[in-house]
Design a protein around this motif. Structure first.
Motif, PDB file in Angstrom:
ATOM      1  N   ALA A  23       0.829  -1.203   0.000  1.00  0.00           N
ATOM      2  CA  ALA A  23       0.000   0.000   0.000  1.00  0.00           C
ATOM      3  C   ALA A  23       0.867   1.257   0.000  1.00  0.00           C
ATOM      4  N   ILE A  24       1.911   1.250   0.823  1.00  0.00           N
ATOM      5  CA  ILE A  24       2.806   2.421   0.880  1.00  0.00           C
ATOM      6  C   ILE A  24       3.427   2.673  -0.489  1.00  0.00           C
ATOM      7  N   ALA A  25       3.902   1.579  -1.115  1.00  0.00           N
ATOM      8  CA  ALA A  25       4.554   1.716  -2.422  1.00  0.00           C
ATOM      9  C   ALA A  25       3.565   2.238  -3.458  1.00  0.00           C
ATOM     10  N   LYS A  26       2.380   1.673  -3.461  1.00  0.00           N
ATOM     11  CA  LYS A  26       1.384   2.063  -4.456  1.00  0.00           C
ATOM     12  C   LYS A  26       1.001   3.539  -4.313  1.00  0.00           C
ATOM     13  N   ASP A  27       0.705   3.895  -3.085  1.00  0.00           N
ATOM     14  CA  ASP A  27       0.344   5.290  -2.831  1.00  0.00           C
ATOM     15  C   ASP A  27       1.469   6.234  -3.220  1.00  0.00           C
ATOM     16  N   GLY A  28       2.705   5.775  -3.001  1.00  0.00           N
ATOM     17  CA  GLY A  28       3.847   6.648  -3.255  1.00  0.00           C
ATOM     18  C   GLY A  28       4.369   6.565  -4.670  1.00  0.00           C
ATOM     19  N   GLY A  29       3.764   5.730  -5.496  1.00  0.00           N
ATOM     20  CA  GLY A  29       4.206   5.633  -6.889  1.00  0.00           C
ATOM     21  C   GLY A  29       5.513   4.889  -7.080  1.00  0.00           C
ATOM     22  N   VAL A  30       5.830   3.969  -6.155  1.00  0.00           N
ATOM     23  CA  VAL A  30       7.056   3.164  -6.287  1.00  0.00           C
ATOM     24  C   VAL A  30       6.694   1.790  -6.851  1.00  0.00           C
ATOM     25  N   ARG A  31       7.374   1.349  -7.887  1.00  0.00           N
ATOM     26  CA  ARG A  31       7.164  -0.005  -8.407  1.00  0.00           C
ATOM     27  C   ARG A  31       7.993  -0.978  -7.582  1.00  0.00           C
ATOM     28  N   VAL A  32       7.449  -2.169  -7.358  1.00  0.00           N
ATOM     29  CA  VAL A  32       8.125  -3.131  -6.477  1.00  0.00           C
ATOM     30  C   VAL A  32       8.375  -4.460  -7.181  1.00  0.00           C
ATOM     31  N   ILE A  33       9.601  -4.969  -7.033  1.00  0.00           N
ATOM     32  CA  ILE A  33       9.932  -6.339  -7.426  1.00  0.00           C
ATOM     33  C   ILE A  33      10.055  -7.138  -6.131  1.00  0.00           C
ATOM     34  N   GLY A  34       9.257  -8.176  -5.973  1.00  0.00           N
ATOM     35  CA  GLY A  34       9.338  -8.998  -4.772  1.00  0.00           C
ATOM     36  C   GLY A  34       8.113  -8.833  -3.904  1.00  0.00           C
ATOM     37  N   ILE A  54       4.074  -8.495  -5.198  1.00  0.00           N
ATOM     38  CA  ILE A  54       3.023  -7.634  -4.638  1.00  0.00           C
ATOM     39  C   ILE A  54       2.686  -6.493  -5.586  1.00  0.00           C
ATOM     40  N   ASP A  55       3.604  -6.207  -6.528  1.00  0.00           N
ATOM     41  CA  ASP A  55       3.275  -5.185  -7.540  1.00  0.00           C
ATOM     42  C   ASP A  55       3.586  -5.772  -8.925  1.00  0.00           C
ATOM     43  N   LEU A  56       4.819  -5.660  -9.334  1.00  0.00           N
ATOM     44  CA  LEU A  56       5.184  -6.167 -10.664  1.00  0.00           C
ATOM     45  C   LEU A  56       5.079  -7.689 -10.682  1.00  0.00           C
ATOM     46  N   ASP A  57       4.347  -8.180 -11.670  1.00  0.00           N
ATOM     47  CA  ASP A  57       4.069  -9.618 -11.738  1.00  0.00           C
ATOM     48  C   ASP A  57       4.514 -10.131 -13.107  1.00  0.00           C
ATOM     49  N   ALA A  58       4.460 -11.455 -13.267  1.00  0.00           N
ATOM     50  CA  ALA A  58       4.903 -12.073 -14.513  1.00  0.00           C
ATOM     51  C   ALA A  58       4.378 -11.344 -15.752  1.00  0.00           C
ATOM     52  N   PRO A  59       3.075 -10.988 -15.823  1.00  0.00           N
ATOM     53  CA  PRO A  59       2.584 -10.346 -17.048  1.00  0.00           C
ATOM     54  C   PRO A  59       3.295  -9.027 -17.355  1.00  0.00           C
ATOM     55  N   ASP A  60       3.657  -8.266 -16.304  1.00  0.00           N
ATOM     56  CA  ASP A  60       4.373  -7.013 -16.537  1.00  0.00           C
ATOM     57  C   ASP A  60       5.696  -7.264 -17.243  1.00  0.00           C
TER      58      ASP A  60
END
Lengths: 479, 479
Positions: free
Chosen positions: B122-133, B193-199
């Motif tokens: 949630a923090i990453a999403k709100d802050g516009g940070v993309r996450v691997i892992g 939790i953010d970037l997934d295989a389809p991305d």
């Protein structure tokens, strides 16, 4: 059930004298005479060659008829066209068994070869000579000093192999020896104009030196007799059968190899169901099953506890085990609690598979502390450890020491466990990791732990081991 | 079809600066900072650790906020519980991408980890940070100086791997490198939790540096999107998918590994049929298919000419090829006549398989004289040679020389052939034969000939290669 009268095939396996007809003068050092001499054959050896006076230090005779003493066994190492004449000589001499090493008979698919084969068979039959072959390697029987290959081990064992392939038999001996297992008798019988698979199988059924029978066949002449012979063997020992030529292309190749009619896949399916013989598709698979049969007490069921590198490697290992017919149930909560204390790393699974370690020294540590918990879990019938030595491939200075240490800890811990255990060592493609794995493998094999190169090979072999024991139990419910 | 606007994931693969949060002070030499420095990462590296002034020669900062310049990418090497706070720091700093290496989130199967994961996402999403892992290795991208393993090759290639396993990704890189093949990008994305295989797949579909895509997945959140991403990739390049957790036991293991819902086997069967993605069951199988895709022009059909040790070994090879979906038809009479002149030994088959030789020097001889005849036979679409080096196991003084010579003759003859060719080298279990095979293998791989350890592995890989091209042709009938 055992009779006092010697089995008619005793004379095949216990020849007191052997004539080598066509003993090599051009390369005597690698010929049949030298081969048997060096292998320690204790009987009389008679080289036969009209163009030599002596071969490998032994007096040579122009024909079999010229040999002074009795001849039990003759090996034909001569052009096929000479076979009828020399078979006549053997009949005249009273030879009991002839091994026709020579090829060039019916397997060539030509009239000439077929005719020659019929002719030789008739002479032998009329003269009371038993024949192994033609187009085959004959016997490897280390306890009797018999071999068809100069490099084979002299150490006797309890596995026997009845083989319609010669090159395949050579390879098979190496495959099995490499797993630390030795042979009672290997019989490569080729085109089988007289002695055929059922003859050898019937003999091995009652052979006290044979605990496990393996068989490579392309075709059988008398299906009923083959079936009965296999059943007789299975009453007292496991039999693994590689039925070659089961595919359309394979049937064609088998016809060209030993002139065999291979039979349909459905007939052979029924054969395996009816007999309980263990099926295999490759020589490696047979060797893998033998390793499990000899080194693993049969697990009480199909539930495996997997110990090794976790994450996706563990998930693939789990799928692979289930595809081979095994089950990988979760450990009991109590087991997981115990394992969590031993496996402190976040992200490491303790469900089953349990992630033993990220490094090789950690693996040794886990074997020491964690295997007992896995062993004690009632959800589990046996343990499979796997060590991805290839991941550390040549990148760790003390790799070999560490891998061998892990093997030693595994070997000593295995002594204290109540359930069967097998190990997988992934070697990779670097000479350093391979050397480390070969060394560790030898330690484990010596400690009586079966070692496999892949989880797939291990899972298939152990699944077949369990299947065999289940089938054996079903057929003997009264015991 | 290519757009001028950079793909939103460019910033994932082209970071100009990286912060290592939780840079190791206890083992700096093998930590993330040293890893990237030694691998030649050309951008700015910022160690973050409140208890250090300097790490691996670089100034360390107490928090991400304290870093003077802009930070594109941050790697979290910290306890899971600290992740929310540090993600806040990253938001404040304007970090674009965070790779959470740390494990201990939802994959633990406990409420605490799940909550933590939701919070960080949630923090990453709100802050516009993309996450691997979290719970993953992140990126290996040799052309950009990015790696998660200090021992990986710096040589860039054209294979990309999208992986839900970290340990498996490490192993896969070695497996592929050992086949003489290198990587464009490897992405271990863990719990996604953010970037997934389809991305990642969508990005790789348009990535000119990627010719082949491989993918290890346990579960997907949005099945439709995954399917579309795979289809998009397949429009321009082959995709191999290892779907783990397809068995009942495997699904349980996958849930414990990455908290994935794995989906039923029938759904995934339909997926493979519908897309034309190449299925694989093990990492070795993926690597084997990649070798065929990169080194073999696609054969015109499934008919293989087998060249190698004959007899039962040839019959087993034939059955194995047909079981993998290939055909082994007899050669034309004219071809057989030519081969009979080259293969003079009685008993040697020329039907297909053709028995090239009984010894290794004979094999070289056959490659030189006989391969052209096999190549010219219109019944055959491609050639598979196999050399049983294990049969000569450490028993021949000049083994390595002979095997390497055979490989060299094969490599040079292959240049003159019109049809695709692959080779199998059986290495056995003796260090001498293995060393000889590794050397010969390297020569063949360098000459562009795919080499496999078993006929089974070769036949499966080539069958998949043909299947892929057949499927690609069906989906583009208008070309």
């Amino acid at each position: 059930l055992s009779s006092e009268k010697p089995h008619p095939l005793e004379e095949v396996f216990q020849p007191k004298s052997i004539a080598i007809v066509g003993a090599s003068t051009s390369e005597p050092a690698i010929g049949w005479v030298a081969r048997l001499l060096n292998f320690g054959y204790p009987g009389h050896l008679y080289p036969v060659n009209p163009r030599a006076a002596e071969i490998s230090g032994l007096k040579a005779y122009p024909t079999v008829r010229d040999i002074p003493g009795p001849v039990d066994y003759a090996i034909f190492n001569i052009p096929a066209r000479l076979a009828p004449q020399i078979m006549e000589d053997c009949v005249a001499k009273g030879v009991k068994v002839v091994h026709i090493y020579t090829a060039g008979f019916s397997e060539m698919g030509k009239e000439e070869g077929k005719k020659l084969e019929v002719q030789v068979a008739a002479i032998a039959k009329d003269g009371g000579v038993r024949v192994i072959g033609p187009n085959c390697m004959g016997l490897y029987y280390p306890a009797a000093g018999l071999t068809f290959n100069p490099t084979f081990s002299k150490e006797p064992g309890t596995v026997s192999f009845v083989s319609q392939t010669g090159a395949g038999a050579v390879r098979f001996v190496y495959l099995v020896n490499d797993r630390g297992i030795h042979f009672s008798k290997v019989i490569s019988y080729g085109n089988a104009i007289d002695l055929d698979a059922p003859d050898f199988l019937e003999y091995l059924a009652g052979d006290v030196e044979t605990e496990i029978i393996a068989c490579y066949i392309e075709g059988v002449r008398d299906g009923r007799r083959f079936l009965e012979a296999i059943k007789k063997c299975l009453m007292t020992k496991p039999v693994i059968v590689l039925k070659a030529g089961l595919t359309e292309s394979g049937a064609g190749a088998a016809a060209s190899h030993t002139a065999s009619l291979t039979g349909s896949a459905s007939v052979w399916d029924a054969f395996f169901k009816q007999t309980g013989a263990i099926p295999a598709n490759t020589l490696e698979e047979i060797a893998d099953v033998i390793l499990a049969l000899l080194r693993m007490p049969c697990p009480k069921g199909r539930r495996v506890g997997i110990v090794g590198r976790g994450g996706g490697i563990g998930v693939i290992a789990t799928d692979t085990c289930e595809r081979a017919g095994l089950k990988v149930p979760p450990f009991l909560p109590e087991t997981r609690r115990q394992l969590e204390e031993i496996v402190p790393e976040a992200g490491a699974s303790v469900r089953n598979p349990v992630e033993s370690a990220r490094g090789i020294s950690d693996a040794a540590d886990f074997y020491d502390k964690g295997l007992k918990s896995v062993d004690a879990d009632p959800q589990i019938d046996f343990i499979l450890t796997h060590l991805a030595v290839d991941i550390y491939g040549g990148r760790q200075p003390d790799l070999q020491q560490q891998v061998v240490k892990a093997a030693e800890v595994l070997a000593s811990t295995a002594q204290t466990l109540t359930k069967p255990i097998a190990a997988v060592l992934y070697a990779g493609e670097h000479l350093e990791t391979i050397a480390a794995v070969l060394e560790a493998r030898e330690r484990l094999l010596k400690a009586g732990i079966p070692v496999y190169p892949t989880i797939e090979a291990a899972a298939k072999a152990i699944s077949k081991l369990i299947e065999y024991h289940e089938s054996a139990k079903r057929s003997k419910p009264a015991d």
